[in-house]
Structures are given as structure tokens and as C-alpha cells.
Design an enzyme around this catalytic site. Structure first.
Site, mmCIF file in Angstrom:
data_model
loop_
_atom_site.group_PDB
_atom_site.id
_atom_site.type_symbol
_atom_site.label_atom_id
_atom_site.label_comp_id
_atom_site.label_asym_id
_atom_site.label_seq_id
_atom_site.Cartn_x
_atom_site.Cartn_y
_atom_site.Cartn_z
ATOM 1 N N LYS A 113 0.826 -1.210 0.000
ATOM 2 C CA LYS A 113 0.000 0.000 0.000
ATOM 3 C C LYS A 113 0.868 1.272 0.000
ATOM 4 O O LYS A 113 0.454 2.317 -0.463
ATOM 5 C CB LYS A 113 -0.925 0.026 1.214
ATOM 6 C CG LYS A 113 -1.879 -1.161 1.338
ATOM 7 C CD LYS A 113 -3.124 -0.977 0.504
ATOM 8 C CE LYS A 113 -4.201 -2.021 0.768
ATOM 9 N NZ LYS A 113 -3.826 -3.408 0.521
HETATM 10 C C1 LIG Z 1 -4.358 -4.511 -0.175
HETATM 11 C C2 LIG Z 1 -3.554 -5.759 -0.258
HETATM 12 C C3 LIG Z 1 -3.773 -6.722 -1.278
HETATM 13 C C4 LIG Z 1 -4.888 -6.596 -2.295
HETATM 14 O O1 LIG Z 1 -4.666 -5.585 -3.235
HETATM 15 P P1 LIG Z 1 -5.886 -4.995 -4.109
HETATM 16 O O2 LIG Z 1 -5.332 -3.825 -4.827
HETATM 17 O O3 LIG Z 1 -6.955 -4.613 -3.111
HETATM 18 O O4 LIG Z 1 -6.342 -6.072 -5.027
HETATM 19 C C5 LIG Z 1 -2.933 -7.827 -1.318
HETATM 20 N N1 LIG Z 1 -1.956 -8.015 -0.393
HETATM 21 C C6 LIG Z 1 -1.719 -7.124 0.600
HETATM 22 C C7 LIG Z 1 -0.636 -7.404 1.589
HETATM 23 C C8 LIG Z 1 -2.500 -5.965 0.709
HETATM 24 O O5 LIG Z 1 -2.263 -5.095 1.707
#
Ligand SMILES: *Cc1c(COP(=O)(O)O)cnc(C)c1O
Length: 499
Positions: free
Chosen positions: A113
Site C-alpha cells: 500500500k
Molecule cells: C491490499 C492488499 C492486497 C490486495 O490488493 P488490491 O489492490 O486490493 O487487489 C494484497 N496483499 C496485501 C498485503 C494488501 O495489503
């Protein structure tokens, strides 16, 4: 470049407006009216560029209203060695011959993120100024874990913006909670909400929907905005690492003439994999985009049948950031793949809202299946995958990345396709240390230890250091002690703002 709503009922606007507004007034998502292509010549030149230079080029091509200097401010402010612990920012490593892992977790909170949330606040702050807005912006976030901390780190001390994060008192891990309540910064507020994630999320949605509350804030010169993953300013920075992975493979001589790459993405809200799709539209040669799901396999079913059905049991898994039944960003893919048919997209989204499901036509499904492939992975297989990758490759992966590795193994078995492949790794194994320790060391080793002891133990046993952002968390000063009832969140916001 102009942006329009995926539901077609909003006028065309510029990027700064789209980033400031986040979501379109008709409930749709903002989409660029075309996707700029990267020429062969530029792809070639990119081979000698840094991650930051690649990012600046890609951002600039979508954000004509920003000057070169403004883009550079954003890029070098977001991606540097103060916040990232690897100068390559999104390093690639070879797991097996022709199969690579791209680590997207070298940022301040050790999850992917950060790639977007280190950038969005900078884009937002400049966008606000460009649109002639004089009000202070207030970002409200309800978080089930990773997003809250990443948003706090991204927005801390950014001028003209304040951020309030609500997390469920009994819905986040000890590490996640400690990360948030120890947050530094002059413009940040954090509160625990008594209840679960739904209680916190419902409270935030209620605040956003309240006209009278908006009026109270507006009298004080404050406007609310959101940092969630439907904002174009969050999606755009994610395109960069897909382009960058391709350029790195090409520079290393790992791509044959005419070959396409497979990207394998552990998917929840469909934001990350959608960025891979946009990278493809910009010119990255893609063979397949492999959408890896956990037991909440709503996307796997959709890609295989054309029916999206959220009416099913919500499963709590050991890859919690993918525990999602409504993947908001899928709406953007539908808009792109139907050549911007807002009428059809609106109809499907209405069906989803009203009936909890929708079914796309055969032609659209065929187009999706030409690019996307999907399967899912259970918790048991997730644990087994963490264990086998550690035993066979001495490489430690978190549960989300393990879901992707496992689904890629299924893809290989099913198709025999040996195209060069990049599996994106979305979190440091230490972010989900208990599950990882259990997988490679067994239950007996972690019994009776708290989360912080388990991390130390895992680090000792594997020889891998704990990332800075997670190390010694239990000893950090607690700066945020507010606890609120879910029906008192408005009062909490006003108290934080001194109103
Ligand atoms: C948010 C997240 C995801 C999923 O990503 P999206 O963009 O919502 O599909 C996968 N792995 C981790 C560790 C995340 O924090």
C-alpha cells in the site's frame, strides 16, 4: 488529459479535480479518456533510468496539468531512502528460472500500500491548490489493517491536509494496532472504535453522507476527502512498478523477442492487478494477468463464468487484506474492456447494488478471458506454500504472496505456459509473522509467545532482519489513546479538530 465517470453521468474533468474528488458524483470511478502509449524508443531508454525517473515519465503522461518540477517533487518525495529500505524501490529477484518475485514492501509500513500511499498525498495536496481550493482537506479512513498505517505515513505532515484513522478495537493485529497508535506527525489523529471493522466503516460512511456534518466543517473551512483505493491518484503510481519490472527483465536479457510476461497478483479490491492492465495498455507486452484469490474467490468465479456474485459467506482467512467480496476497481476494467460503454457498466453496477450480483455478456467475458486467468488458494495450501518455498528456495514469503505463488503453480499445471513471469509480493513476511512462523516452524514453537516475541524468534531462526518499521514496536511511545463508541464518531472528529 480528461477524466470521466465509468457510469457516464458526470462531465469530463481534469486530473487534479478527479484526484481531489476521489469518486465521481454519479457513484462511478474516474477513468482517463485514453491511455498514453510508451514508444519502443522510450522503453529502451528506460533501461538506464532509475525507478524515480520511470515514475516521473509515467505520471507526467497522465497528469498534463502538473509541471515537470511538480512531478519531480512528488516522485522524489515519495520514493527515497528515508522511507524505503532498498534504493531500487521495487526490486526483482529470481525465484526459479524465468520466474521472478517483485518485492513491493520496502516502504515505511512493509506492505505494498506504501507504493501508492506515499504518492497520493503529494498528488492530492498539489491538486487541491491547482483547483483553487482554499479549504483545508480532512481525510477520513476506516481501516481493517494495512491501509490505515500506510495512509498515516503517507499523509503525515503534508501541508493543507489532516488525517483521522479509525480502526476496530478488536479487528486488527497487535502489530497493526501498535503501528497506528505510535504514529508521529502534527496533522494525524487515530482512534480505536469499539466493535469490528464493519462498525468503523459504517461510522465513516455515515459521516461522509451527512450533509449537516459537511456544513459544520465547511463553516470552519474544512472539506472531507477519502484515501481509499478507488482514487485515481492511488492507482496511477501502481502502474509504474509493472512497467519497471518489464524494463528490468528486458535490461537483464530475460525477455526473448516477441515474448509476453505473465504477472501474478494476489487480489482483493482489484486495484493492483488493474494497474497491470493499464501497464499493458501503455505497451508492456503481457501474456497473461493471473488473478490470485483466497477463499473469498468472488473474482475467480467471475473470470471463469462471467457472473459476479457477492451473495456468499465472508471467509476470514490468513491473507486478510484480500478478504473482500466487493472488488470496486473491477468497474474500471469493465469500462475499459467494453470500450467505455458507460450504459452497460451502470446497468451491471445497479444489478450488483440491487440484487447482489450481475452477469456480463459472452463477448465481454471472452475479451476478459483472453487476458485474465484466475484460481484461488485455501489457508491450508497457503501455509504449505510458505513452507515449501522456504524449504526449497530459502526465501520467506507472507501469506498474500503465498496465495499468488500457489495459484501460479496451478496455472503452470493447467497451461504448461513457460512465459517469463513476475509474481508481485505485497507484504513483508514480518507483517504477518505469526502465520509465517507457524508455517515454517510449527505450532509448538510459537505457543505461549506474543506477536513481538514471535517476530524476534522468526528473525533469529531465518537470519532475516525485522524491517525498521516493525522492529521494537512494543517499546514505542503510545501517542494515540482515544477510544470511541461507533455511534460517537462524529463527536470524535469534532474533538480532534477542536470544533
Ligand atoms: C491490499 C492488499 C492486497 C490486495 O490488493 P488490491 O489492490 O486490493 O487487489 C494484497 N496483499 C496485501 C498485503 C494488501 O495489503
Amino acid at each position: 488529459m480528461n477524466y470521466q465517470s465509468s457510469r457516464g453521468n458526470s462531465s469530463f474533468i481534469t486530473a487534479p479535480h478527479a484526484i481531489k474528488m476521489g469518486i465521481a458524483p454519479d457513484g462511478g470511478l474516474f477513468v482517463p479518456d485514453y491511455v498514453p502509449e510508451i514508444s519502443k524508443n522510450v522503453f529502451f531508454r528506460m533501461e538506464s533510468w532509475s525507478y524515480q525517473e520511470r515514475a516521473a515519465y509515467i505520471l507526467q503522461s497522465f497528469l498534463n496539468e502538473f509541471s515537470d518540477k511538480e512531478i519531480a517533487d512528488c516522485v522524489y518525495g515519495a520514493y527515497n531512502l528515508d522511507s524505503f529500505d532498498d534504493e531500487r524501490i521495487a526490486p526483482l529477484l529470481e525465484l526459479y528460472e524465468r520466474v521472478h518475485i517483485q518485492e513491493l514492501w520496502h516502504g515505511p509500513t512493509s506492505a505494498f500500500k506504501d507504493m501508492a500511499l506515499q504518492m497520493l498525498p503529494r498528488l492530492l495536496s498539489k491538486s487541491v491548490r491547482k483547483t483553487g481550493e482554499n479549504d483545508e482537506m480532512l481525510i477520513l479512513v476506516a481501516t481493517s489493517g494495512d491501509t490505515g498505517k500506510a495512509a498515516l505515513e503517507g499523509f503525515k505532515d503534508v501541508g493543507g491536509i489532516r488525517i483521522i484513522v479509525f480502526f476496530p478495537d478488536d479487528g486488527v493485529s497487535e502489530v497493526q494496532k501498535r503501528q497506528m497508535i505510535s504514529q508521529e506527525g502534527q496533522n494525524v489523529h487515530v482512534a480505536a472504535v469499539k466493535g469490528n471493522f464493519d462498525d468503523a466503516q459504517t461510522g465513516v460512511k455515515r459521516i461522509f453522507a451527512s450533509k449537516s456534518f459537511a456544513t459544520v466543517l465547511s463553516r470552519k473551512g474544512i472539506k472531507m476527502s477519502s484515501a481509499n483505493s478507488i482514487n485515481w491518484g492511488r492507482l496511477l503510481p501502481q502502474i509504474v512498478y509493472y512497467v519497471s519490472a518489464y524494463v528490468d527483465l528486458k535490461a537483464d536479457g530475460k525477455m526473448e523477442q516477441g515474448e509476453g510476461i505473465n504477472f501474478v497478483v494476489p487480489t482483493g479490491n482489484f486495484g493492483n492487478i488493474l494497474a497491470a492492465y493499464y501497464a499493458m495498455k501503455m505497451g508492456v507486452p503481457v501474456n497473461r494477468l493471473i488473478c490470485a484469490a483466497n477463499a473469498n474467490k468472488v473474482l475467480t468465479d467471475f473470470i471463469n463464468t462471467g457472473i459476479y456474485d457477492r451473495k456468499r459467506k465472508f471467509e476470514k482467512t490468513i491473507s486478510p487484506s484480500m478478504d473482500i467480496l466487493i472488488s470496486s476497481n473491477l468497474e474500471r476494467l469493465l469500462f475499459e474492456i467494453t470500450d467505455h460503454d458507460a450504459v452497460r457498466v451502470s446497468k451491471w453496477m445497479e444489478d450488483l447494488q440491487r440484487e447482489g450480483n450481475y452477469k456480463i455478456d459472452k463477448d465481454t467475458l471472452t475479451k476478459i478471458q483472453k487476458i485474465f486467468w484466475s484460481d484461488y488458494c485455501t489457508d491450508v495450501d497457503t501455509m504449505e506454500t510458505i513452507r515449501s518455498i522456504w524449504l526449497n528456495r530459502r526465501y520467506l514469503i507472507d501469506p498474500h504472496t503465498a496465495v499468488a505463488v500457489n495459484v501460479y503453480e496451478k496455472y503452470l499445471l493447467n497451461t504448461g505456459d513457460k512465459s517469463p513471469t513476475v509474481i508481485v509480493s505485497t507484504a513483508s513476511p514480518f507483517k504477518f509473522g505469526s502465520s509465517v512462523a507457524r508455517a515454517i516452524l510449527g505450532e509448538d514453537f510459537i505457543k505461549g509467545k506474543n506477536e513481538f516475541e514471535i517476530l524476534e524468534f522468526l528473525s533469529d531462526k531465518t537470519g532475516i532482519p525485522i524491517p525498521e518499521g516493525i522492529k521494537g514496536l512494543d517499546k514505542r511511545e503510545v501517542r494515540h489513546k482515544t477510544v470511541t463508541d461507533s455511534d460517537k464518531m462524529e463527536e470524535t472528529v469534532l474533538a480532534f479538530l477542536g470544533i
